[in-house]
Scaffold this active site. Structure first.
Site, PDB file in Angstrom:
ATOM      1  N   ASP A 316      43.530  12.564   6.188  1.00 12.15           N
ATOM      2  CA  ASP A 316      42.234  13.218   6.374  1.00 12.15           C
ATOM      3  C   ASP A 316      41.798  13.156   7.841  1.00 12.15           C
ATOM      4  O   ASP A 316      42.550  12.762   8.713  1.00 12.15           O
ATOM      5  CB  ASP A 316      41.209  12.560   5.457  1.00 12.15           C
ATOM      6  CG  ASP A 316      41.557  12.774   3.994  1.00 12.15           C
ATOM      7  OD1 ASP A 316      41.124  13.782   3.420  1.00 12.15           O
ATOM      8  OD2 ASP A 316      42.275  11.929   3.429  1.00 12.15           O
ATOM      9  N   ASP A 317      40.561  13.559   8.097  1.00  8.68           N
ATOM     10  CA  ASP A 317      40.012  13.606   9.454  1.00  8.68           C
ATOM     11  C   ASP A 317      40.862  14.516  10.341  1.00  8.68           C
ATOM     12  O   ASP A 317      41.027  15.675  10.031  1.00  8.68           O
ATOM     13  CB  ASP A 317      39.872  12.204  10.053  1.00  8.68           C
ATOM     14  CG  ASP A 317      38.891  11.334   9.273  1.00  8.68           C
ATOM     15  OD1 ASP A 317      38.215  11.866   8.373  1.00  8.68           O
ATOM     16  OD2 ASP A 317      38.802  10.141   9.556  1.00  8.68           O
ATOM     17  N   SER A 318      41.432  14.001  11.422  1.00  8.00           N
ATOM     18  CA  SER A 318      42.118  14.849  12.413  1.00  8.00           C
ATOM     19  C   SER A 318      43.539  15.193  11.980  1.00  8.00           C
ATOM     20  O   SER A 318      44.495  15.008  12.730  1.00  8.00           O
ATOM     21  CB  SER A 318      42.131  14.151  13.775  1.00  8.00           C
ATOM     22  OG  SER A 318      40.826  13.916  14.228  1.00  8.00           O
ATOM     23  N   TRP A 319      43.686  15.745  10.783  1.00  7.26           N
ATOM     24  CA  TRP A 319      45.022  16.030  10.258  1.00  7.26           C
ATOM     25  C   TRP A 319      45.507  17.431  10.600  1.00  7.26           C
ATOM     26  O   TRP A 319      46.684  17.758  10.394  1.00  7.26           O
ATOM     27  CB  TRP A 319      45.047  15.852   8.740  1.00  7.26           C
ATOM     28  CG  TRP A 319      44.473  17.009   7.969  1.00  7.26           C
ATOM     29  CD1 TRP A 319      43.176  17.205   7.613  1.00  7.26           C
ATOM     30  CD2 TRP A 319      45.187  18.154   7.496  1.00  7.26           C
ATOM     31  NE1 TRP A 319      43.032  18.386   6.940  1.00  7.26           N
ATOM     32  CE2 TRP A 319      44.259  18.992   6.846  1.00  7.26           C
ATOM     33  CE3 TRP A 319      46.529  18.541   7.548  1.00  7.26           C
ATOM     34  CZ2 TRP A 319      44.613  20.199   6.274  1.00  7.26           C
ATOM     35  CZ3 TRP A 319      46.889  19.763   6.965  1.00  7.26           C
ATOM     36  CH2 TRP A 319      45.932  20.572   6.333  1.00  7.26           C
TER      37      TRP A 319
END
Length: 727
Positions: A316-319
């Site tokens: 997740d996040d900066s994927w």
């Protein structure tokens, strides 16, 4: 009890200043690894304990001092100004009006050749000679405008507060803690600095055994507004809108020979939401960014490996650009992948990723005072035990069907101290997980033969996801279908329209599901105007396949029917253009086996106005106010099935199971099934163990039917997981 069930495969979030609590809970929960989380650190006492150590890093926001000194190298994106209606021939548009001033500033230094001004009423771009930008006011002035037409500006914005830092800061009331910024790795100087920082970090963290990358370089798109009542102006977990900057745009043009415009990303204010059919240019941009992220990401991972540390990636996040289901993912060289999960389909998403040894889930609730919507969790009025149980019940279904290596938590560990029942429940979960994991190690569960295909415009690239969690877009039919399938005994594969055109339909496929509203990526949009798609699916169904359509399957603008596969489904939709055409009357099929334990299912269905019978051979299983909501039609040797919608529940999950097994015939009966739809079961043949779960908060009695037709009764306590060794 078997010691393997009490220890291992669990990652605990530690916290400096709470060493005793950290080590006590590590022992109670059987942790073998301790990790840090955003906003926390691990003390020397914890680092020197007899546990593996995960250290979390986010490369793009790792050195805020360097970011402040290199503001020209921060990440950017295109924004569209708020629409303005011209009242005269001159219009002034304030570019950042409505946007969160702590997230965005206008890029006035580079890339203005990509700015565009549009007359949205006519759909035409305004020539550059008719507009100008004033840096002092932050406004674009348009001359020669047409009164009462709507105008907008596409412009480049620099993001001065990284979104996850922003969310955590505001959610946890971090006060005057500095705002972290995200640097752009497309700049050679940024890449050089990141590698230098990472090497120094590896040297200074000798106790770290696993470097847990908070994904890599680009966050999912999340535009905040200045009005707290409408904070999320745009949010999409799969969108590439945050990968845009002048250096990337120019490099893309150099490599491909054609230019991306701001409108390719802004898309009239819709941006490139994953729910929309991706254009060819946008798909090429995704490949371009994916290639860059893999190439630079591999340099970072190789560096970590040189210091004898493992590298895990947080999905997740900066994927964005990581793309675990792309062909390039294995080139990273990651040792593991971690996915935060609320639902069953997210478990399947994590488990299905190839090219890594370890698949780990981060459970919810996150150890924060409040939840995603600001509701109390580990705060007065919260009930984290109930939250954890609610998520675990959904996750458990999928864990019975697929193998996961580890689970864990994240956040501030000290918040659990006032909740002893939560502490006890996590121990119960960890032991349950280890038992399930051991069964997968013995060979996995029994499945029903015959592959189920999910047909979308994205295909494999968006396996087990519709961009986000179930609670974010609960109205998306396919998300709900994936949640139901995540705990059912079938093999599932994702396929695109291009796959069908290039390779045809896999020979081992028995069922194809297409679900979504007209024009969406999930239904398919204009892909349904490809004759080869229509003919190939028609041939496949005629030879014994089953096409299940949900909501507006195969719908597009054409000279044919609204549903291009109406000849298979036996239903079509009248949007007003067929009001004068004759339609067959509805006669309900009574006591159909598909509905044998879903008698009240009609109340779970939503009506799609205008659906009518197109073929007299259609069996109507359910209707609402004279509109079919569940139909079945034999087509040559196969079937067409129509569902007006699908919202996940125990009833609809059982309905889907009954449909799938009915159209498979005798093959669909080759497994155990529980008669009570509040309970489910999975058989692990190598261990001869049947796992039966109660998904409800009540005692449930159920009949278990064997594949040979025999039955036996079982009583289950609320939420119980029973491991039954068969004689």
């Amino acid at each position: 009890m078997d010691q393997s069930i009490e220890k291992g495969s669990f990652t605990l979030p530690g916290e400096a200043g709470y060493e005793d609590l950290t080590l006590r809970l590590a022992k109670k929960w059987g942790a073998d690894v301790i990790r840090d989380s955003d906003g926390t650190q691990l003390s020397e006492d914890i680092m020197n304990s007899d546990y593996g150590i995960y250290s979390t890093i986010c490369l793009i926001r790792s050195d805020n001092a360097w970011a402040k000194q290199n503001m020209d190298k921060l990440q950017q994106n295109f924004l569209m100004s708020q629409p303005v209606i011209a009242k005269d021939t001159v219009v002034q548009i304030p570019l950042l009006e409505g946007y969160f001033s702590e997230q965005f500033i206008i890029n006035t230094q580079d890339g203005m050749e990509y700015w565009q001004v549009f007359d949205r009423t006519s759909g035409l771009e305004v020539d550059t000679k008719y507009w100008s930008f004033c840096e002092d006011t932050g406004c674009v002035t348009i001359e020669n405008a047409i009164p009462w037409h709507k105008y907008t500006v596409n412009f480049l914005a620099i993001r001065i507060w990284e979104e996850i830092s922003m969310y955590n800061h505001i959610t946890n009331d971090w006060g005057d803690r500095e705002h972290l910024m995200a640097v752009e790795p497309m700049h050679p100087e940024t890449r050089e600095h990141i590698l230098e920082w990472l090497e120094n970090w590896c040297i200074s963290h000798p106790k770290t055994t696993v470097v847990r990358f908070t994904s890599m370089f680009y966050n999912f798109s999340w535009f905040w507004g200045d009005d707290p009542k409408n904070r999320n102006l745009y949010s999409d977990w799969g969108s590439y809108n945050f990968t845009v900057n002048p250096i990337s745009l120019r490099e893309f043009e150099r490599q491909t020979g054609y230019r991306m415009t701001s409108e390719d990303f802004v898309n009239g204010g819709r941006y490139n939401a994953t729910h929309n059919v991706p254009s060819k240019k946008y798909r090429e941009w995704i490949k371009f960014i994916n290639r860059f992220v893999v190439d630079f990401g591999k340099q970072c991972i190789d560096l970590v490996h040189r210091y004898n540390k493992k590298a895990y990636v947080f999905y997740d996040d900066s994927w964005i650009g990581v793309e675990p289901y792309s062909e390039l993912f294995k080139e990273f060289g990651f040792d593991g992948i971690i996915k935060c999960v609320f639902n069953g389909f997210e478990v399947r998403l994590c488990a299905g990723v190839l090219g890594v040894q370890t698949h780990e889930l981060r459970l919810h609730p996150y150890l924060f005072p409040t939840g995603l919507k600001g509701e109390p969790t580990f705060a007065p009025g919260g009930n984290p035990t109930e939250d954890a149980r609610r998520y675990w019940v959904q996750i458990r279904r999928a864990l019975l069907r697929t193998s996961i290596d580890r689970i864990g938590l994240g956040g501030y560990l000290h918040l659990v101290e006032p909740f002893p029942d939560f502490i006890d429940y996590i121990k119960e979960i960890t032991n349950e997980f280890r038992r399930i994991k051991s069964l997968h190690a013995g060979g996995g569960p029994e499945t029903i033969p015959g592959k189920i295909l999910i047909l979308t415009a994205w295909g494999k690239l968006r396996s087990w996801t519709c961009s986000g969690h179930l609670h974010e877009h609960p109205e998306i039919d396919l998300t709900n279908i994936l949640e139901a399938l995540s705990g059912l005994p079938f093999e599932v594969e994702f396929i695109s329209f291009d796959d069908i055109c290039t390779n045809g339909i896999p020979k081992d496929a028995r069922i194809m599901i297409n679900a979504g509203v007209k024009g969406s990526a999930w239904s398919g949009g204009d892909h349904w105007n490809k004759p080869e798609v229509i003919s190939e699916i028609t041939r496949w169904v005629a030879e014994g396949g089953c096409f299940i359509g949900v909501n507006e399957p195969s719908a597009c603008d054409s000279q044919d029917n609204y549903f291009r596969l109406s000849h298979i489904l036996g239903v079509d939709r009248d949007t007003g253009d067929r009001i004068c055409c004759g339609k067959y009357p509805i006669h309900l099929a009574s006591d159909h086996p598909i509905l044998q334990d879903c008698k009240d299912i009609v109340n779970r269905m939503k009506k799609v106005e205008g659906i009518y019978l197109y073929d007299k051979k259609v069996q109507v299983l359910a209707q609402q106010d004279g509109v079919p909501v569940i139909t079945l039609k034999p087509y040559e040797q196969g079937y067409g099935v129509y569902l007006s919608g699908f919202q996940y529940s125990y009833e609809t999950s059982r309905l889907l199971y009954r449909i799938l097994t009915y159209v498979m015939g005798s093959e669909g009966k080759k497994t155990f099934i529980s008669s009570n739809l509040h309970t489910e079961c999975a058989y692990f043949p190598n261990d001869n163990i049947l796992v039966i779960i109660n998904n409800s908060d009540n005692v449930q009695e159920t009949q278990i039917q064997r594949p040979d037709g025999g039955t036996f009764s079982i009583n289950l306590k609320p939420y119980e997981t029973m491991f039954l060794e068969l004689g």
